[in-house]
Scaffold this motif. Structure first.
Motif, short mmCIF file in Angstrom:
data_model
loop_
_atom_site.label_atom_id
_atom_site.label_comp_id
_atom_site.label_asym_id
_atom_site.label_seq_id
_atom_site.Cartn_x
_atom_site.Cartn_y
_atom_site.Cartn_z
N THR A 12 0.81 -1.09 -0.06
CA THR A 12 0.13 -0.01 0.08
C THR A 12 0.85 1.15 -0.22
O THR A 12 1.93 1.39 0.72
CB THR A 12 -1.04 -0.06 1.47
N ALA A 13 0.52 2.26 -0.67
CA ALA A 13 0.96 3.37 -0.91
C ALA A 13 2.28 3.76 -1.35
O ALA A 13 3.13 4.81 -1.46
CB ALA A 13 1.44 4.22 0.58
N ARG A 206 5.33 7.79 3.39
CA ARG A 206 4.29 8.11 2.39
C ARG A 206 2.94 7.38 2.98
O ARG A 206 2.00 8.16 2.96
CB ARG A 206 4.59 7.01 1.16
N ILE A 207 3.09 6.52 3.90
CA ILE A 207 1.81 5.98 4.42
C ILE A 207 1.26 6.74 5.33
O ILE A 207 -0.07 7.35 5.48
CB ILE A 207 2.21 4.49 5.12
N ARG A 210 -0.23 9.85 3.61
CA ARG A 210 -1.49 9.71 2.97
C ARG A 210 -2.81 9.44 3.99
O ARG A 210 -3.87 9.80 3.66
CB ARG A 210 -1.35 8.12 1.96
#
Length: 321
Positions: A12-13, A206-207, A210
């Motif tokens: 993810t991400a 980034r996670i 986000r």
């Protein structure tokens, strides 16, 4: 001959959405989502569902096909995706399977492979501590909510098997009652199987960014609307991030606590995705940590496709029609 399929996976991400659209435009592909939560209508922000603008005219499939209170299994995903692949090839375009739900991806690429991933000792310890905190029967009741078939076969005191069933559901989003043993290892398609990867700390940043962006975009309001229509115990409402925000609305967590939990649990989820995909022997990894790598990744994937199908994707598709 087998149908050609380009497969792009990753945690993810990592940036699958934008890259997959650019690759699809470059190769003349249609995208099939391999995400177990993006099938649900109304669950948009929290699943990072692609918007019509982001699609840039590229057809996308297996998105918004179910309501959150409708069951969806890996077997149905396999059947629908098989049909889509045939239809896309029939239109003279390349099927492109994109996502992060490893079990869904594997169910398409390998025969009857619904085998759950290896265990997560840390998650098992957490579940055991949860049972101790809330008392006997707590985990069995949780299992009844997400996998009633498995719960019906297990005694409430059979803690080891209950934890295993919850572990499988937490790691894959798939009830253990839907899993089957692989019937063979021969790939079902002529696939090019690629994965995006990134430096772990960069991905974690980034996670976290986000999650903040999702909350700023109205994720809380999205969950509130869902709770007005659906009970909180539905399997879809137990998805990563949604469960924590449901707990916030029920007064069990403050918003800062829920946010911190979402970030922590998403980091752990990404780690489990890495673990799953690293078990795929045929997978080719592409590192997109640097800006230079991200800028050149579309061309790199196109070159890999040309190496996989040297006669050209169009010729391969013509041969399959």
């Amino acid at each position: 001959m087998k149908y050609p399929v380009l497969v792009l996976v990753g945690p993810t991400a990592v940036g699958k959405t934008a890259i997959s659209v650019a690759v699809a435009k470059r190769l003349g592909a249609e995208i099939i989502s391999g995400d177990s939560m993006q099938v649900y209508r109304g669950m948009d922000i929290g699943t990072a569902k692609i918007t019509p603008e982001e699609m840039q005219g590229v057809p996308h499939h297996m998105i918004d096909i179910k309501n959150p209170d409708e069951p969806f299994t890996v077997a149905e995903f396999q059947e629908r995706t098989d049909r889509l692949i045939r239809e896309i090839v029939g239109r003279g375009r390349l099927p492109m399977l994109v996502g992060g739900t490893g079990l869904y991806i594997r169910s398409v690429l390998e025969p009857y492979t619904f085998t759950p991933m290896e265990g997560d000792p840390e998650l098992r310890r957490q579940l055991a501590a949860e049972e101790e905190q809330h008392g006997p029967g707590h985990l069995h009741r949780r299992l009844q909510e997400v996998d009633p078939k498995a719960a019906a076969k297990l005694h409430p005191n059979d803690l080891r098997r209950i934890i295993r069933a919850l572990e499988v559901y937490t790691l894959t989003g798939i009830p253990i009652s839907s899993t089957q043993t692989a019937a063979g290892a021969e790939p079902r398609y002529d696939d090019l199987f690629l994965a995006l990867t990134m430096d772990r700390e960069a991905l974690y940043r980034r996670i976290e960014q986000r999650v903040d962006q999702m909350l700023a975009a109205g994720w809380l309001e999205e969950v509130r609307r869902l709770l007005e229509r659906y009970p909180p115990h539905l399997p879809a409402m137990q998805a990563l991030g949604y469960r924590e925000l449901v707990q916030y609305y029920r007064g069990l967590l403050t918003l800062p606590e829920a946010t911190a939990l979402i970030k922590r649990n998403t980091r752990r989820f990404a780690k489990r995705q890495f673990t799953w995909f690293r078990r795929e022997r045929r997978l080719r990894w592409i590192d997109v940590t640097s800006a230079e790598a991200r800028a050149s990744v579309v061309e790199a994937i196109a070159q890999m496709a040309e190496g996989k199908w040297p006669e050209g994707v169009e010729a391969v598709l013509r041969g399959q029609k």
